[in-house]
Design a protein around this motif. Structure first.
Motif: not given
Length: 243
Positions: A128-129, A134-139, A223-237
């Motif tokens: 998945i990673d 490779a595809d920000p639109e899919l992410a 739907a809600t995220p845990f945590p809110d707001p979500p942090p992102r990894d170095r690739h923006g996920l």
């Protein structure tokens, strides 16, 4: 539009068990796909994919793993052990178990190795990673979920009393409780009570259907995220569990 498809996904021995569902839940198609990429390119072309697999990998982790795991565990009572601690990106991408443990020890505080159970999932996490990087639109349309958190929300935000398995064997009372919640959430009983497709177990099927319920909530914007707001990894996920 009810002709649009969504997908709830769980890993299984055959690859990925997928519940393709319409927003109303009135139509459901269940099958096993060998690769996650096959879900993305399936004829149903799901607009939202809710998957029970970690998305977003940290460079370092603190006690209990990512913020996402720590945010949902207290809500699950006796079921919180089902939420694995996700190690660092270096540990997930390590070539073998020994290297994964070494990388995890070097990138966690306090230092801890990778569990064997989590290590067995790293191939699917990497699958998945790679696709999402490779595809920000899919992410943007793939969300991390967790079946027990989905069932917690379906159960009026109360932890389920019964496990799905006992000593690695299906636990009928736990499976029955989850089937009742899925039917109560609007999924057809004929699908919920059906045997799983080849390559998946009964618990895999119910987990995929629970993920599909969360996919419907995501599509509806409730739907809600845990945590809110979500942090992102170095690739923006995003690094969050949605429910």
């Amino acid at each position: 539009m009810d002709d649009q498809w969504l997908a709830g996904v769980d890993g299984c021995p055959g690859g990925w068990v997928v519940a393709y569902v319409t927003p109303s839940g009135s139509e459901v198609r269940v099958r096993v796909e060998r690769r996650f990429a096959d879900i993305v390119t399936a004829p149903e072309a799901p607009a939202v994919i809710a998957v029970d697999m970690p998305i977003g990998l940290p460079e370092r982790v603190g006690p209990g793993g990512r913020e996402a795991e720590n945010a949902v565990r207290p809500r699950l009572g006796a079921r919180q052990s089902s939420v694995f601690s996700v190690p660092s990106r270096a540990a997930v991408h390590a070539p073998d178990y020994g290297a994964a443990c070494a990388a995890a020890l070097a990138t966690s505080e306090p230092p801890r190795k990778v569990s064997r159970q989590l290590f067995m999932l790293t191939g699917k996490i990497r699958e998945i990673d790679a696709l999402l990087i490779a595809d920000p639109e899919l992410a943007a349309r793939v969300f991390e979920v967790h079946p027990e958190v989905a069932f917690w929300r379906m159960n009026g935000e109360a932890a389920l009393a019964e496990p799905k398995k006992v000593k690695s064997r299906p636990h009928p009372p736990g499976l029955a409780q989850r089937r009742a919640l899925l039917i109560g959430a609007g999924l057809p009983a004929v699908v919920v009570e059906a045997p799983p497709p080849k390559g998946a177990g009964p618990d895999d099927l119910l987990d995929a259907l629970a993920c599909a319920v969360t996919a419907r909530r995501l599509r509806a914007g409730v739907a809600t995220p845990f945590p809110d707001p979500p942090p992102r990894d170095r690739h923006g996920l995003r690094m969050a569990i949605w429910a």
